[in-house]
Design a protein around this motif. Structure first.
Motif, PDB file in Angstrom:
ATOM      1  N   ARG A  20      35.549  44.707  46.772  1.00 41.59           N
ATOM      2  CA  ARG A  20      36.879  45.256  46.999  1.00 41.59           C
ATOM      3  C   ARG A  20      37.283  45.191  48.470  1.00 41.59           C
ATOM      4  O   ARG A  20      38.411  44.830  48.792  1.00 41.59           O
ATOM      5  CB  ARG A  20      36.935  46.690  46.487  1.00 41.59           C
ATOM      6  N   VAL A  21      36.359  45.543  49.351  1.00 39.91           N
ATOM      7  CA  VAL A  21      36.693  45.540  50.774  1.00 39.91           C
ATOM      8  C   VAL A  21      36.926  44.115  51.279  1.00 39.91           C
ATOM      9  O   VAL A  21      37.850  43.861  52.050  1.00 39.91           O
ATOM     10  CB  VAL A  21      35.587  46.237  51.592  1.00 39.91           C
ATOM     11  N   ALA A  22      36.076  43.187  50.844  1.00 42.62           N
ATOM     12  CA  ALA A  22      36.202  41.792  51.275  1.00 42.62           C
ATOM     13  C   ALA A  22      37.189  41.001  50.438  1.00 42.62           C
ATOM     14  O   ALA A  22      37.450  39.836  50.747  1.00 42.62           O
ATOM     15  CB  ALA A  22      34.834  41.114  51.220  1.00 42.62           C
ATOM     16  N   ASP A  23      37.730  41.623  49.365  1.00 41.53           N
ATOM     17  CA  ASP A  23      38.644  40.935  48.463  1.00 41.53           C
ATOM     18  C   ASP A  23      38.009  39.627  47.966  1.00 41.53           C
ATOM     19  O   ASP A  23      38.583  38.550  48.052  1.00 41.53           O
ATOM     20  CB  ASP A  23      39.979  40.650  49.159  1.00 41.53           C
ATOM     21  N   TRP A  24      36.790  39.754  47.435  1.00 40.24           N
ATOM     22  CA  TRP A  24      36.011  38.612  46.966  1.00 40.24           C
ATOM     23  C   TRP A  24      35.643  38.856  45.504  1.00 40.24           C
ATOM     24  O   TRP A  24      34.535  39.274  45.184  1.00 40.24           O
ATOM     25  CB  TRP A  24      34.757  38.460  47.817  1.00 40.24           C
ATOM     26  N   PRO A  25      36.564  38.605  44.577  1.00 44.06           N
ATOM     27  CA  PRO A  25      36.333  38.936  43.161  1.00 44.06           C
ATOM     28  C   PRO A  25      35.104  38.265  42.562  1.00 44.06           C
ATOM     29  O   PRO A  25      34.469  38.819  41.671  1.00 44.06           O
ATOM     30  CB  PRO A  25      37.621  38.458  42.471  1.00 44.06           C
ATOM     31  N   LYS A  26      34.746  37.067  43.036  1.00 40.12           N
ATOM     32  CA  LYS A  26      33.638  36.325  42.435  1.00 40.12           C
ATOM     33  C   LYS A  26      32.291  37.012  42.640  1.00 40.12           C
ATOM     34  O   LYS A  26      31.319  36.654  41.972  1.00 40.12           O
ATOM     35  CB  LYS A  26      33.593  34.910  42.998  1.00 40.12           C
ATOM     36  N   LEU A  27      32.221  37.977  43.543  1.00 36.41           N
ATOM     37  CA  LEU A  27      30.958  38.683  43.741  1.00 36.41           C
ATOM     38  C   LEU A  27      30.484  39.379  42.467  1.00 36.41           C
ATOM     39  O   LEU A  27      29.290  39.600  42.283  1.00 36.41           O
ATOM     40  CB  LEU A  27      31.098  39.722  44.860  1.00 36.41           C
ATOM     41  N   ILE A  28      31.431  39.718  41.588  1.00 34.69           N
ATOM     42  CA  ILE A  28      31.059  40.416  40.359  1.00 34.69           C
ATOM     43  C   ILE A  28      30.145  39.557  39.498  1.00 34.69           C
ATOM     44  O   ILE A  28      29.401  40.072  38.651  1.00 34.69           O
ATOM     45  CB  ILE A  28      32.329  40.818  39.568  1.00 34.69           C
TER      46      ILE A  28
END
Length: 304
Positions: free
Chosen positions: A88-96
């Motif tokens: 959320r902080v890095a706005d990196w959805p693929k981390l999920i």
């Protein structure tokens, strides 16, 4: 001569079994992120195996392996809890995509931790069961392991579909399991608790972010900076309280050690360093989201 219509061949659907390869995404394509995390998950096990093969684990190699697998189980469990804040902080959805892999890896190292303990007891299962029942830190660790296995067994897509809302309720136990693991870590460390203090500080940092999220507090860089400072202060207080209760060392001496940089850096400072990653990431994201100077939005540009 008639012309036959030509259409580009459609992309073949991935084979059902291809989704089980951990480095592939749901469409069956190679995910460099998943591949990198998969290799990172294997690296500690390979390092421990090589060290054991080279007789580089000291006089008690099995004990070293027990400690090593337990520590890595804790690290990967906390890494899985860090995915949501970073995403959320890095706005990196693929981390999920890698959260499940990290959780399952934590379970695998925890199972290895128990198996190695059985090996260390010469496969005397009666003794193993009695030790787990009678020694409180082993009881706590075993309960945490059972919880991890329950989460790992229900981490499949089929389990998510079948369990519905109950799946989320069950997997909230990850926080309780982490607490059990940290308590187990503290109790078995005995003398030097720097490592469990540090990882507990990281856990406090991650839970602090979740509290901010629950109460809809601002997640701006200044707020995340305050969170990092608060987590570091709590870590210093936790370390002082532990040594004060466990060994009678005055809390003031432990707290003052945090300001003495002639020796090893205390866990609170390392927690602060980790916590600073959040406001720095948020600050970078705010710059990325800000329109460049002189660039006018098409919707706001004057008509010709």
């Amino acid at each position: 001569m008639t012309r036959t219509a030509y259409s580009a061949p459609s992309q073949a659907a991935p084979r059902p079994q291809s989704r089980f390869w951990p480095w592939l995404d749901r469409a069956g394509r190679l995910s460099w992120l998943k591949l990198a995390i998969f290799l990172a998950c294997l690296a500690p096990a390979c390092e421990l195996a090589v060290a054991y093969r080279l007789d580089a684990l000291g006089a008690k190699p099995i004990t070293a392996l027990i400690h090593g697998t337990g520590e890595w189980a804790m690290r990967f469990l906390l890494a899985s809890l860090a995915i949501t804040p970073l995403r959320r902080v890095a706005d990196w959805p693929k981390l999920i995509l890698v959260r499940r892999m990290l959780g399952v890896t934590a379970m695998a190292y925890a199972i290895g931790h128990l198996v190695l303990y059985v090996v260390d007891q010469n496969f005397d299962l009666t003794k193993v069961v009695s030790e787990i029942a009678l020694r409180i830190y082993l009881t706590i660790g075993f309960v945490g392991l059972v919880g991890l296995i329950a989460l790992g067994a229900t981490s499949t897509d089929a389990a998510i579909r079948n369990m519905g809302p109950n799946w989320h309720r069950l997997h909230r136990l990850a926080y309780t399991i982490t607490v059990l693991g940290l308590v187990h870590y503290f109790l078995q460390a005995k003398i030097d608790v720097s490592a469990p203090v540090f990882w507990t500080g990281v856990f406090l940092l991650l839970m602090g972010w979740r509290i901010m999220r629950k109460f809809r507090l601002p997640e701006r860089p200044w707020a995340l900076l305050l969170l990092a400072i608060a987590a570091a202060l709590l870590t210093a207080g936790l370390e002082a309280a532990w040594y004060g209760l466990a060994s009678g060392v005055p809390a003031g001496l432990v707290l003052s050690a945090n300001l003495d940089f002639s020796g090893p850096v205390r866990p609170a400072w390392w927690v602060l360093a980790v916590g600073l990653a959040l406001p720095v990431t948020a600050l970078v994201q705010s710059f990325r989201a800000t329109p460049r100077a002189g660039k006018v939005s098409p919707r706001l540009s004057p008509r010709a």
